[in-house]
Design a protein around this motif. Sequence first.
Motif: not given
Length: 268
Positions: A260, A262, A228, A154-156, A210, A265-266, A161
């Motif tokens: 990723p 995502d 995002s 996960s992005t987490y 994500h 996101w990261t 978060p």
Amino acid sequence: MSKFISIENKVILITGAAGLIGKELCLAFLADGAQVVACDLNPAPLSDLGTGDRAQNVITLALDITVAEQREEAVRQAVEKFGRIDVLINSAAIDAKFDKGGTGKINNSRFENYPEAPLRQSVEVNMTATIQMTQVVCRQMVEQGHGNIINLASTYSLVAPNQGLYDFGGQISYKPIDYVATKSFIPNFTRYLATFYAKEGIRCNAVVPHGIENNHSDEFKERFAQYSPMARMCDRKELIGIFVYLASDASSYMTGSVIPVDGGWTAW
Ligand SMILES: NC(=O)c1ccc[n+]([C@@H]2O[C@H](COP(=O)([O-])OP(=O)(O)OC[C@H]3O[C@@H](n4cnc5c(N)ncnc54)[C@H](O)[C@@H]3O)[C@@H](O)[C@H]2O)c1
């Protein structure tokens, strides 16, 4: 279909197959000619997988990955039906979804108040049982001399978060620590397996999804868009390509990668 990327006749065992991501993958794998062992704690949503032309290419199993006998039985049935397991996808997980409307979890979700029971349960499913399920499948993969594992991170797993995402007009909910802690283990579990088995023909990579859209409120989607880079949530179909690629021999030189998908996101 690309002549370079094929999963035809690959035997793919997936846990958490009835989930948001799992079921989409099962349908895509079957459409691309793979043989699928679709396992879930609650396999009811998978009842339409084994119908029509697909019937001989799929088995659906009730599997609680925390139960040793059920893990053994799932592998036994997969091998009995298809002769081997080419790919394991570890998708089963507990994700304490935020409390959409209510205030019930607000205090519980704060780090200092988060209770022990869900913390222990997430460790049990997302870490201990995920390792144990992988052990059983790896025994089979070592015996057959090849294998390919794809973990769901996960992005987490990579960043914290942004709790602002869970702010509902002053009614703040929080992404709790159990999910973040247990998902943080996935990238290094992936690297552990990749290096442990690199010379034994078993690969292991992880995908970092994500924000898969799933009937979220407009308010949530708008807030998500602000954080995002791509300014939108993910359509679950946008995950299929990476899984097909990783499950295929086109990715044969890849192991230990954490990828990723995502929307950036990261990246910031
Ligand atoms: N949906 C997202 O936006 C998102 C984002 C990042 C990462 N992920 C990860 O992707 C994976 C799949 O997510 P999802 O959205 O499909 O989740 P989901 O909650 O829709 O599905 C998870 C599935 O796992 C099953 N499961 C739970 N405990 C189990 C157990 N003990 N044994 C067997 N099955 C069990 C559930 O029955 C469920 O069908 C998870 O690992 C999750 O952490 C999801």
